[in-house]
Motif scaffolding. Structure first.
Motif, PDB file in Angstrom:
ATOM      1  N   MET A 142       0.824  -1.218   0.000  1.00  0.00           N
ATOM      2  CA  MET A 142       0.000   0.000   0.000  1.00  0.00           C
ATOM      3  C   MET A 142       0.855   1.264   0.000  1.00  0.00           C
ATOM      4  O   MET A 142       0.507   2.255  -0.641  1.00  0.00           O
ATOM      5  CB  MET A 142      -0.984  -0.014   1.172  1.00  0.00           C
ATOM      6  CG  MET A 142      -0.379   0.292   2.520  1.00  0.00           C
ATOM      7  SD  MET A 142      -1.607   0.504   3.843  1.00  0.00           S
ATOM      8  CE  MET A 142      -2.224  -1.151   4.042  1.00  0.00           C
ATOM      9  N   PHE A 165       1.639   2.162  -3.329  1.00  0.00           N
ATOM     10  CA  PHE A 165       0.443   2.341  -4.160  1.00  0.00           C
ATOM     11  C   PHE A 165       0.275   1.210  -5.182  1.00  0.00           C
ATOM     12  O   PHE A 165      -0.214   1.424  -6.288  1.00  0.00           O
ATOM     13  CB  PHE A 165       0.481   3.703  -4.879  1.00  0.00           C
ATOM     14  CG  PHE A 165       0.484   4.866  -3.940  1.00  0.00           C
ATOM     15  CD1 PHE A 165      -0.698   5.308  -3.354  1.00  0.00           C
ATOM     16  CD2 PHE A 165       1.667   5.513  -3.608  1.00  0.00           C
ATOM     17  CE1 PHE A 165      -0.708   6.388  -2.473  1.00  0.00           C
ATOM     18  CE2 PHE A 165       1.667   6.587  -2.726  1.00  0.00           C
ATOM     19  CZ  PHE A 165       0.480   7.027  -2.163  1.00  0.00           C
ATOM     20  N   ARG A 167      -1.623  -1.841  -6.513  1.00  0.00           N
ATOM     21  CA  ARG A 167      -2.972  -2.425  -6.451  1.00  0.00           C
ATOM     22  C   ARG A 167      -3.156  -3.320  -7.657  1.00  0.00           C
ATOM     23  O   ARG A 167      -3.325  -2.839  -8.767  1.00  0.00           O
ATOM     24  CB  ARG A 167      -4.032  -1.318  -6.443  1.00  0.00           C
ATOM     25  CG  ARG A 167      -3.923  -0.385  -5.252  1.00  0.00           C
ATOM     26  CD  ARG A 167      -4.783   0.841  -5.431  1.00  0.00           C
ATOM     27  NE  ARG A 167      -4.394   1.889  -4.491  1.00  0.00           N
ATOM     28  CZ  ARG A 167      -4.532   3.177  -4.734  1.00  0.00           C
ATOM     29  NH1 ARG A 167      -5.057   3.592  -5.875  1.00  0.00           N
ATOM     30  NH2 ARG A 167      -4.140   4.062  -3.849  1.00  0.00           N
ATOM     31  N   LEU A 227      -6.366   2.293   0.470  1.00  0.00           N
ATOM     32  CA  LEU A 227      -6.487   3.520  -0.306  1.00  0.00           C
ATOM     33  C   LEU A 227      -6.195   4.776   0.510  1.00  0.00           C
ATOM     34  O   LEU A 227      -5.651   5.761  -0.022  1.00  0.00           O
ATOM     35  CB  LEU A 227      -7.901   3.611  -0.898  1.00  0.00           C
ATOM     36  CG  LEU A 227      -8.289   2.515  -1.898  1.00  0.00           C
ATOM     37  CD1 LEU A 227      -9.759   2.646  -2.278  1.00  0.00           C
ATOM     38  CD2 LEU A 227      -7.411   2.581  -3.140  1.00  0.00           C
ATOM     39  N   GLN A 235      -2.015   7.976   1.815  1.00  0.00           N
ATOM     40  CA  GLN A 235      -2.236   9.406   1.620  1.00  0.00           C
ATOM     41  C   GLN A 235      -2.238  10.152   2.966  1.00  0.00           C
ATOM     42  O   GLN A 235      -1.747  11.274   3.062  1.00  0.00           O
ATOM     43  CB  GLN A 235      -3.562   9.634   0.894  1.00  0.00           C
ATOM     44  CG  GLN A 235      -3.604   9.001  -0.486  1.00  0.00           C
ATOM     45  CD  GLN A 235      -4.840   9.403  -1.256  1.00  0.00           C
ATOM     46  OE1 GLN A 235      -4.976  10.544  -1.686  1.00  0.00           O
ATOM     47  NE2 GLN A 235      -5.768   8.461  -1.429  1.00  0.00           N
TER      48      GLN A 235
END
Length: 462
Positions: A97, A100, A102, A360, A364
């Motif tokens: 994660m 990023f 996926r 997700l 961030q």
């Protein structure tokens, strides 16, 4: 830490030693945390970071060389009333994660050619779009009411077969070369290993295939002192129980995935009065199982194993093919592949809405200077749900039903509802968007509304 992936050149086993288990502690509690871990002889490293809790407290990261020391440290600190943050994030989940990744990825590493796959060491990864072609094998077993195996059916990959205990008569042998006869249950399990290795599937599908078929296969293998080497390079399977529910569990087959048809349909929001294979097949395909008496099929199976093994083999194989057809008809693998590309969830991960959100949101959040808060022990303050009017009992000729599509996502996007947005909004409440119980959400600093918008645009229009 290792990952199995599919590439244009076949399966690959990626190994990396760069990632270390990590959790966070408020910098104010760092001295006490260090003293506690040193007293327990737990090896660690710590480093202050430019990250804060939602209470605007700076935090220190604690790194560990092994998962054992990571878990022991958690327990010791919690026992001493020291708050630990993000300790529930699995190492491999965090590794993916935070980069990023996926679904698809691009990687570099040192290749070592193995039989049937390539092993890469010193691996580094980054996100990429990639949609592999999957080799899928459908599996189904038949057994007695006591769990003794009779046969194992395999379909797909242009090579259908039923492995059957017993010996054929002359007619059976000449007309049914798709049946492979074995002497006993131990030989049946050993032949299954050979059959899977020969076909080399990426995914094994079935109906209740994890908590019935594979669970029973592993139990029967244990009875005979065997380990089921169904993984790539003949690596053994392993089983673990679901926490708090020993009737449910998980199967791990290195280099392969097992996807249950019932769980996959539920994940794709299908609903049926019954999730029996016959009911679902009748509803979706217009045909069902190859038996005249569904309610007494165990008695029929036992009878056919003794007196008509070819009939039992046909029944076994038809179940495999029905599952194949259901997966094809509903495009379940396409759905799971898209879900993985959108959320980072593995193909065989069922449920996982919290994990999808974490995948997700968390990277961030970190880049915005925050770590995730812990869930309050009492569950926290519950926000109000939709308003439900009191009913007026009676019979009505005309009834109007209003169902608002994606109401909560629309509210989140409109009012900028977001965990970090709440923290930032409370800093400047006069500029924020008012919410429930004195909440104010930032108009500009948020992630969840944009995540929902992105997912909305990715979903098929129908």
């Amino acid at each position: 830490m290792s990952f199995w992936v599919l590439t244009d050149k076949g399966p690959a086993h990626l190994v990396t030693d760069h990632e270390r288990p990590i959790f966070f502690v408020s910098t104010e509690q760092q001295p006490l945390a260090c003293k506690t871990l040193q007293k327990s002889s737990i090896q660690f490293q710590c480093k202050p970071l430019k990250l804060n809790t939602f209470h605007h407290e700076p935090v220190t990261a604690f790194y560990f060389q092994t998962l054992d020391s990571f878990y022991r440290a958690q327990n010791q600190l919690k026992h001493n009333k020291i708050t630990v943050y993000e300790s529930d994030i699995c190492l491999h989940d965090r590794f993916l994660m935070e980069r990023f990744v996926r679904g698809g990825m691009m990687f570099t590493g040192n290749p070592i050619q193995k039989q049937g796959y390539t092993r890469y060491t010193d691996v580094h990864i980054k996100p990429a779009e990639y949609t592999p072609s999957l080799n899928v094998l459908s599996l189904d077993i038949e057994c007695s009411s006591k769990g003794e195996l009779y046969s194992i059916g395999l379909s797909g990959m242009a090579s259908d077969v039923v492995l059957m205990i017993g010996s054929p008569n002359a007619q059976d042998q000449s007309d049914n070369d798709w049946i492979k006869w074995v002497d006993n249950e131990k030989a049946l399990l050993e032949t299954l290993v050979t059959a899977v290795e020969k076909r080399d599937p990426d995914i094994i599908i079935g109906w209740n295939v994890i908590n019935f078929d594979f669970r029973l296969l592993l139990k029967r293998a244990e009875v005979h002192g065997l380990r089921l080497h169904l993984g790539r390079s003949r690596r053994p399977c392993s089983w673990r129980h679901r926490v708090g529910d020993t009737s449910q569990g998980f199967i791990t087959i290195p280099g392969r995935m097992v996807i249950d048809g019932i769980d996959a349909l539920k994940a794709a929001t299908y609903q049926f009065e019954s999730f029996s294979l016959d009911f679902v097949a009748q509803h979706l395909l217009g045909k069902g199982k190859a038996t005249e008496d569904i309610d007494n099929r165990m008695a029929t199976i036992a009878h056919d194993f003794l007196h008509n093994k070819v009939k039992l083999a046909k029944y076994n194989l038809e179940d495999c093919r029905l599952v194949e057809e259901i997966f094809s008809h509903t495009r379940l693998l396409d759905y799971l592949r898209l879900r993985s590309q959108m959320t980072g969830l593995e193909l065989d991960r069922m449920g996982g809405s919290v994990a999808a959100f974490t995948n997700l949101y968390l990277p961030q959040l970190h880049r915005a200077g925050y770590i995730a808060p812990n869930l309050p022990e009492d569950g926290g303050l519950a926000s109000p749900g939709g308003y439900v009017m009191n009913s007026r009992p009676g019979l009505y000729r005309n009834v109007l039903v209003l169902d608002f599509k994606s109401l909560y996502p629309s509210i989140i996007r409109t009012f900028k509802v977001d965990p970090m947005g709440l923290i930032e909004g409370l800093k400047k409440p006069d500029d924020g968007i008012p919410g429930f119980l004195g909440a104010h959400f930032s108009r500009t600093q948020h992630f969840l509304p944009d995540i929902i918008t992105s997912l909305w645009c990715t979903l098929p229009s129908h």
